[in-house]
Enzyme design. Sequence first.
Site, short mmCIF file in Angstrom:
data_model
loop_
_atom_site.label_atom_id
_atom_site.label_comp_id
_atom_site.label_asym_id
_atom_site.label_seq_id
_atom_site.Cartn_x
_atom_site.Cartn_y
_atom_site.Cartn_z
N ASP A 44 0.84 -1.21 0.00
CA ASP A 44 0.00 0.00 0.00
C ASP A 44 0.87 1.25 0.00
OD1 ASP A 44 -2.89 1.15 0.68
OD2 ASP A 44 -1.42 2.25 1.88
N TYR A 49 3.16 9.84 -0.58
CA TYR A 49 4.26 9.27 0.22
C TYR A 49 5.60 9.51 -0.48
CZ TYR A 49 0.43 6.60 2.43
OH TYR A 49 -0.74 6.22 3.05
N LYS A 74 -2.81 5.80 -4.34
CA LYS A 74 -3.95 6.70 -4.07
C LYS A 74 -3.75 8.04 -4.77
CE LYS A 74 -3.66 4.73 0.57
NZ LYS A 74 -2.24 4.59 0.90
N HIS A 107 -7.64 9.39 -1.83
CA HIS A 107 -6.95 9.41 -0.54
C HIS A 107 -7.79 10.05 0.58
CE1 HIS A 107 -2.56 9.18 1.01
NE2 HIS A 107 -3.40 9.02 2.00
P1 NAD Z 1 0.93 1.59 11.88
O1 NAD Z 1 -0.22 1.48 12.80
O2 NAD Z 1 1.18 0.53 10.90
O3 NAD Z 1 2.19 1.83 12.81
C1 NAD Z 1 3.49 1.86 12.29
C2 NAD Z 1 4.46 2.10 13.43
O4 NAD Z 1 4.31 1.11 14.43
C3 NAD Z 1 5.90 1.99 12.97
O5 NAD Z 1 6.37 3.20 12.47
C4 NAD Z 1 6.61 1.55 14.22
O6 NAD Z 1 6.87 2.67 15.01
C5 NAD Z 1 5.58 0.71 14.90
N1 NAD Z 1 5.74 -0.75 14.64
C6 NAD Z 1 5.34 -1.46 13.55
N2 NAD Z 1 5.57 -2.76 13.73
C7 NAD Z 1 6.14 -2.89 14.95
C8 NAD Z 1 6.59 -4.00 15.70
N3 NAD Z 1 6.49 -5.26 15.24
N4 NAD Z 1 7.11 -3.77 16.93
C9 NAD Z 1 7.19 -2.52 17.42
N5 NAD Z 1 6.77 -1.43 16.76
C10 NAD Z 1 6.24 -1.61 15.55
O7 NAD Z 1 0.81 3.04 11.17
P2 NAD Z 1 0.83 3.64 9.69
O8 NAD Z 1 2.12 3.42 9.03
O9 NAD Z 1 0.35 5.01 9.80
O10 NAD Z 1 -0.29 2.78 8.93
C11 NAD Z 1 -0.01 1.66 8.12
C12 NAD Z 1 -0.18 1.97 6.66
O11 NAD Z 1 -1.48 2.49 6.40
C13 NAD Z 1 0.73 3.09 6.16
O12 NAD Z 1 2.06 2.70 6.02
C14 NAD Z 1 0.04 3.48 4.88
O13 NAD Z 1 0.31 2.55 3.85
C15 NAD Z 1 -1.41 3.41 5.31
N6 NAD Z 1 -1.93 4.74 5.75
C16 NAD Z 1 -2.95 5.28 5.04
C17 NAD Z 1 -3.49 6.50 5.42
C18 NAD Z 1 -4.61 7.07 4.63
O14 NAD Z 1 -4.94 8.26 4.83
N7 NAD Z 1 -5.24 6.33 3.77
C19 NAD Z 1 -2.97 7.21 6.52
C20 NAD Z 1 -1.92 6.63 7.22
C21 NAD Z 1 -1.43 5.39 6.84
#
Ligand code: NAD
Length: 272
Positions: A44, A49, A74, A107
């Site tokens: 994704d 990004y 997106k 998005h």
């Molecule tokens: P997430 O909830 O996936 O959290 C990511 C964070 O959690 C990492 O940066 C790290 O700090 C921690 N983490 C991840 N795995 C871990 C582990 N095993 N142990 C310890 N810490 C860990 O947050 P995100 O990245 O915001 O969301 C996931 C994906 O969703 C994004 O990468 C993106 O592709 C998508 N996204 C979309 C939107 C949207 O507006 N559509 C907004 C934000 C994110």
Amino acid sequence: MQEILLNNGVKMPQLGFGVFKVQDGKEAYDAVTWALKAGYRAIDTAKVYGNEESVGRAIKDSGIAREELFITTKVWNDDQGYEETLAAFAESLKKLQLDYLDLYLIHWPVKGKYKETWRALEKIYQDKQARAIGVSNFHIHHLEDLLQDAVIVPAVDQIELHPTLSQVPLRTWLARHDIAVECWGPLGQGSDLKNPELLKIAEKYQKSVAQVIIRWHLQHGFLVIPKSSHEVRIAENFNVFDFELDKVDIEAIDKLNTDDRQGTNPDDYDKR
Ligand code: NAD
């Protein structure tokens, strides 16, 4: 790999890899390479990004057959509108070095624009340039408005959803309309990992809190796209198919909802 059947018959891997805040260049290239090596087949990304080129390079270099992959990107807010979206789509495809996308999403629901943007997504879908189209950050009122004119019902709504923001009213509405729930920020962008209740449950299963939360998403039937840029965590987050949470633990996690967002409320996307 467990898959979710979208409302147009296309199957999407339930657990994918998100690359928000993963820097273009070596960081994004390595992260996607590690994810594909760990077994993820859904990626994704988003134009905003800024890492579509590195994601595309990692996909190409992986040598994995295109039809085994499920790639989402997106259209960004500044590109919304009919012609602008068609142009943005073409640019994203080029950066990703792909000739079709698996899922293309709006998005954010940009006021006064998202209906025209959706018309462009419908054209892209009808031209078979994307296997599925959907939205992101749409509340019920945005979807009700969109559906008044839409020819195609979105396949997916990608929304912020995690144990402390479980979005039951929106989830219920989406289920009734056969729109799949895809969870961004599935770990609360890291904030839910410190929750004491989740720490206790993780200890019971001898798993990490991240793995427990990902199981909660999977067992609820959500699409889920956790992000990490560390090889070990990327693999850890995929290593969730050898255990199952009991009903009692699912229910305990369901009770952690506090309606607290980490990200922007979709009604305020333009006030950030
Ligand atoms: P997430 O909830 O996936 O959290 C990511 C964070 O959690 C990492 O940066 C790290 O700090 C921690 N983490 C991840 N795995 C871990 C582990 N095993 N142990 C310890 N810490 C860990 O947050 P995100 O990245 O915001 O969301 C996931 C994906 O969703 C994004 O990468 C993106 O592709 C998508 N996204 C979309 C939107 C949207 O507006 N559509 C907004 C934000 C994110």
